[in-house]
Motif scaffolding. Structure first.
Motif, PDB file in Angstrom:
ATOM      1  N   SER A 139       0.907  -1.555  -0.209  1.00 37.25           N
ATOM      2  CA  SER A 139      -0.014   0.172  -0.801  1.00 37.25           C
ATOM      3  C   SER A 139       1.338   1.397   0.274  1.00 37.25           C
ATOM      4  CB  SER A 139      -1.001  -0.254   1.408  1.00 37.25           C
ATOM      5  OG  SER A 139       0.417  -0.331   2.673  1.00 37.25           O
ATOM      6  N   ASP A 190       1.168   4.131   1.309  1.00 36.49           N
ATOM      7  CA  ASP A 190       1.405   4.819   2.755  1.00 36.49           C
ATOM      8  C   ASP A 190       2.338   4.359   3.448  1.00 36.49           C
ATOM      9  OD1 ASP A 190      -0.543   2.641   3.749  1.00 36.49           O
ATOM     10  OD2 ASP A 190      -1.122   3.357   4.891  1.00 36.49           O
ATOM     11  N   ARG A 191       3.280   2.821   2.973  1.00 37.80           N
ATOM     12  CA  ARG A 191       3.979   2.128   3.164  1.00 37.80           C
ATOM     13  C   ARG A 191       5.411   1.354   2.456  1.00 37.80           C
ATOM     14  NH1 ARG A 191       2.355  -1.078   7.865  1.00 37.80           N
ATOM     15  NH2 ARG A 191       3.756  -2.666   6.893  1.00 37.80           N
TER      16      ARG A 191
END
Length: 334
Positions: A88, A90-91
């Protein structure tokens, strides 16, 4: 025995050890734990210091180094593409927990994945990166061998159950140069190297990762206990491989503490360069050879089984008797 030829291998070891001037081992654990097994009794006295010398193997520091290399950008592109596809958004910038060993149940990838799954804090701090070395998990997992497929299947079961799909990345990285590049990229983002094997005889993968700047979190069983701790000084984190909570806590000790991570990173590189290079190993071998030559011992003609001289039947040991004597050893190579 039919598959691994234990009888032949152990017989060769016993004869060699009995008549050698010195027996070179990579760790004290190898000397006392492996050769202290009853199968070697009457052939070598593990308490005789004059018969043993610990000389650990070394790292190829021309490959496993913290210094950037020209081909690093190729692996960077590969990893960034994989992150975009499977992790994802945001990671993407999180550190990694890198696991890089063959896909075998003894290497305990499953325990590491379960430890990762057990800790929300750990998941918030890092992605888990599993190096598959020749297996394309996303596009051709069925191209793996039977044992590898079983390990992958068990891992995917945990990933699905614990909703870890966008937190665990499989990377098909092959070759030492590419692996070293991955380690350097990991070190840039303060990642750690995890080896949670049930038992690791030495731990060459650990010192290769440390040489590139990764902090090691490894099994306490076997060689890593001597690599990562000495004289009260810590060079990495030791964990109990059968305790998932302990694995998670070991990873958190460094990933949640930047100052400790940086200190262990510095110590780890120094540890490898001082103790685990091939120059150091070669010097130790030369010193040992000189000791033997300067202190000649009585020569006894070795009694070598005919099989090893090209005639006779292969040796057949009753290994079951030895395992009956030490039942806790059953299922493991003596």
């Amino acid at each position: 025995d039919e598959k691994y030829n234990f009888s032949i291998r152990i017989t060769a070891e016993r004869v060699s050890m009995k008549y050698s001037a010195r027996n070179i081992v990579s760790t004290r654990s190898e000397r006392y734990d492996q050769y202290g097994h009853p199968v070697y009794r009457e052939w070598i006295d593990i308490n005789d210091d004059s018969r043993f010398k610990v000389i650990p193997p070394g790292v190829n520091t021309r490959i496993f180094t913290q210094e950037p290399q020209p081909h690093d950008h190729e692996i960077r592109n590969t990893v960034e593409s994989a992150l975009r596809s499977h992790i994802s958004g945001d990671r993407h910038d999180l550190p990694w927990i890198i696991a890089s060993s063959r896909l075998d149940p003894k290497k305990n990838h499953l325990g590491l994945v379960k430890a990762f799954a057990s800790s929300k804090e750990l998941q918030s701090l890092a992605n888990l990166v599993i190096v598959t070395r020749g297996v394309d998990v996303y596009n051709n997992a069925f191209g793996a061998g039977k044992v590898e497929r079983e390990v992958i299947s068990e891992i995917f079961d945990v990933i699905k159950t614990e909703n870890l799909k966008e937190k665990v990345l499989f990377l098909n990285i092959e070759g030492q140069k590419n692996l070293a590049s991955l380690y350097r990229l990991g070190a840039e983002r303060n990642s750690v190297f995890a080896l949670t094997t049930f038992h690791e005889p030495f731990g060459l993968a650990i010192i290769e990762a440390m040489a590139c700047g990764l902090v090691a979190v490894a099994t306490k069983n076997g060689g890593p206990s001597e690599i990562l701790q000495e004289n009260g000084i810590e060079y990495g984190i030791l964990v109990d491989p059968i305790d998932e909570k302990d694995i998670a806590q070991g990873l958190l000790k460094v990933l949640s503490n930047p100052s400790r991570l940086m200190e262990l990173k510095k110590r780890g590189i120094e540890r490898v360069m001082q103790r685990y290079t091939w120059d150091t190993a070669a010097q130790s071998y030369l010193e040992t050879i000189k000791e033997v030559l300067n202190s000649p011992c009585p020569i006894h003609p070795p009694e070598i089984p005919d099989y090893f001289l090209g005639t006779g039947e292969p040796p057949a040991l009753n290994l079951e008797e030895f395992f009956k004597e030490n039942p806790q050893e059953r299922g493991q190579k003596p």
